[in-house]
Design an enzyme around this catalytic site. Structure first.
Site, PDB file in Angstrom:
ATOM      1  N   ARG A 237     -41.440 -11.758   8.459  1.00  0.00           N
ATOM      2  CA  ARG A 237     -42.105 -10.475   8.634  1.00  0.00           C
ATOM      3  C   ARG A 237     -43.393 -10.742   9.387  1.00  0.00           C
ATOM      4  O   ARG A 237     -43.988 -11.807   9.259  1.00  0.00           O
ATOM      5  CB  ARG A 237     -42.394  -9.794   7.293  1.00  0.00           C
ATOM      6  CG  ARG A 237     -41.181  -9.199   6.598  1.00  0.00           C
ATOM      7  CD  ARG A 237     -40.662  -7.978   7.361  1.00  0.00           C
ATOM      8  NE  ARG A 237     -39.578  -7.280   6.657  1.00  0.00           N
ATOM      9  CZ  ARG A 237     -38.302  -7.504   6.845  1.00  0.00           C
ATOM     10  NH1 ARG A 237     -37.924  -8.449   7.709  1.00  0.00           N
ATOM     11  NH2 ARG A 237     -37.392  -6.807   6.193  1.00  0.00           N
ATOM     12  N   GLU A 266     -45.334  -2.720  14.318  1.00  0.00           N
ATOM     13  CA  GLU A 266     -44.099  -2.493  15.066  1.00  0.00           C
ATOM     14  C   GLU A 266     -43.886  -1.000  15.288  1.00  0.00           C
ATOM     15  O   GLU A 266     -44.054  -0.216  14.354  1.00  0.00           O
ATOM     16  CB  GLU A 266     -42.909  -3.101  14.308  1.00  0.00           C
ATOM     17  CG  GLU A 266     -42.994  -4.607  14.183  1.00  0.00           C
ATOM     18  CD  GLU A 266     -41.797  -5.224  13.464  1.00  0.00           C
ATOM     19  OE1 GLU A 266     -40.866  -4.470  13.067  1.00  0.00           O
ATOM     20  OE2 GLU A 266     -41.777  -6.449  13.296  1.00  0.00           O
ATOM     21  N   HIS A 285     -37.581  -6.876  17.089  1.00  0.00           N
ATOM     22  CA  HIS A 285     -37.049  -6.933  15.723  1.00  0.00           C
ATOM     23  C   HIS A 285     -35.535  -6.686  15.719  1.00  0.00           C
ATOM     24  O   HIS A 285     -35.034  -5.720  15.137  1.00  0.00           O
ATOM     25  CB  HIS A 285     -37.753  -5.917  14.823  1.00  0.00           C
ATOM     26  CG  HIS A 285     -37.657  -6.274  13.363  1.00  0.00           C
ATOM     27  ND1 HIS A 285     -38.611  -5.900  12.451  1.00  0.00           N
ATOM     28  CD2 HIS A 285     -36.731  -6.970  12.653  1.00  0.00           C
ATOM     29  CE1 HIS A 285     -38.278  -6.338  11.247  1.00  0.00           C
ATOM     30  NE2 HIS A 285     -37.126  -6.996  11.356  1.00  0.00           N
TER      31      HIS A 285
END
Length: 328
Positions: A237, A266, A285
């Site tokens: 993460r 993000e 991602h």
């Protein structure tokens, strides 16, 4: 009265029909915000919740007095207040195993792309700047035979290590994990202290869950311990890494390069220095983002919520203590 399921995002028609065969379903396929009035109204009637990408807060749970179970279409549970869910007796399910191999593929692609400067040099060709054979200033480094350091050694970490050890003859170190004697025997892997891994590994790969203990686990001190030739990979993460410290380490040449699939914010802002750095491979991602795996993840979540609302043990409950004896 029939129970109700509130579903949002990432379900195909067949999966929705599977839910509707058993229960009433409210579906928000393009939910923009949890503040959507229609979503809030549906949440107030929901017994089950299924979806991903939405931050679940205690305040949101206050709007869901009938909620019994949540099926997240993800492995990570950092978007959920797990202790609060448990206190309220709400079962949380996730999707381990389903995405292990696909996410490991992404992780190893970051290792390869960062080492061989794949994105940087592909852009040289696309810009029309390839006028002669590249020189040493654009050479990459070998992956085979190097030392791979895994910070975290769960399912995905082991799958990445297996690719490195068996496919590329890499020596494997791991830290921040319990001993794994079986995988040690299989791969010749060795468990070591965190600092030893940082100082020894040619590729440092983070694949730990985000918790209070792992928040900014990798910061200025960690980057200072890495080799100048080291490549850092983050598949965990974004907040596991102190991003400004990483940017500084990259800019100063304290480490060679980074391959990143996750970020503290993000989507990554276009103003981030990371978007302009040749020694950074940045992905949006995409760890589990293949058609096959995302479909399988959604199906696992569908199976989990149906089993839970039927009063049966789901395939992958996360906070089993929330239901106590009901899951024996």
């Amino acid at each position: 009265m029939s129970k109700r399921i509130l579903a949002y995002r990432r379900l195909d028609d067949q999966q929705l029909e599977q839910l509707r065969e058993k229960y009433q379903v409210d579906y928000f396929g393009k939910l923009e915000s949890a503040d959507d009035p229609a979503f809030r109204e549906a949440l107030g009637q929901a017994n089950g919740l299924i979806g991903a990408g939405l931050k679940i807060t205690p305040e949101l749970l206050d709007s869901a007095p009938h909620l019994e179970a949540i099926a997240s279409i993800s492995v990570g549970v950092d978007s959920y207040p797990v202790d609060e869910l448990t206190r309220r007796g709400i079962l949380l399910c996730n999707t381990p195993d389903v995405l292990t191999e696909t996410t490991a593929d992404t992780g190893f692609s970051l290792i390869m792309a960062s080492a061989r400067r794949v994105v940087e040099l592909a852009n040289v060709v696309k810009r029309g700047d390839w006028q002669e054979s590249i020189g040493p200033d654009r050479f990459g480094i070998d992956v085979h035979g190097k030392t791979l350091g895994m910070i975290g050694f769960g399912r995905i970490g082991q799958a990445i290590a297996r690719r490195g050890a068996l496919g590329f003859g890499m020596r494997v170190l791991y830290s921040n994990a319990s001993p794994k004697p079986e995988i040690e025997r299989e791969l010749g892997a060795r468990r070591c202290e965190f600092n030893e891994l940082l100082e020894t590994a040619d590729f440092v790969c983070a694949i730990v869950p985000l918790t209070d203990e792992t928040h900014h686990l990798i910061g200025a001190e960690a980057f200072a311990r890495m080799k100048e030739s080291a490549i850092f990979i983050n598949l965990a993460r974004g907040a596991v890494v102190d991003e400004p410290a990483m940017i500084e380490a990259l800019q100063r040449g304290q480490i060679r390069a980074a391959g990143l699939d996750v970020f503290e914010q993000e989507p990554l802002p276009s103003s981030s220095p990371l978007t302009q750095m040749d020694n950074v491979v940045a992905l949006p991602h995409i760890g589990s983002a293949t058609m096959e795996t995302r479909t399988a993840m959604a199906q696992r979540a569908v199976d989990n919520i149906l089993l839970a609302l039927d009063g049966e043990r789901p395939l992958s409950p996360f906070n089993v203590e929330a239901w106590g004896d009901r899951l024996t």
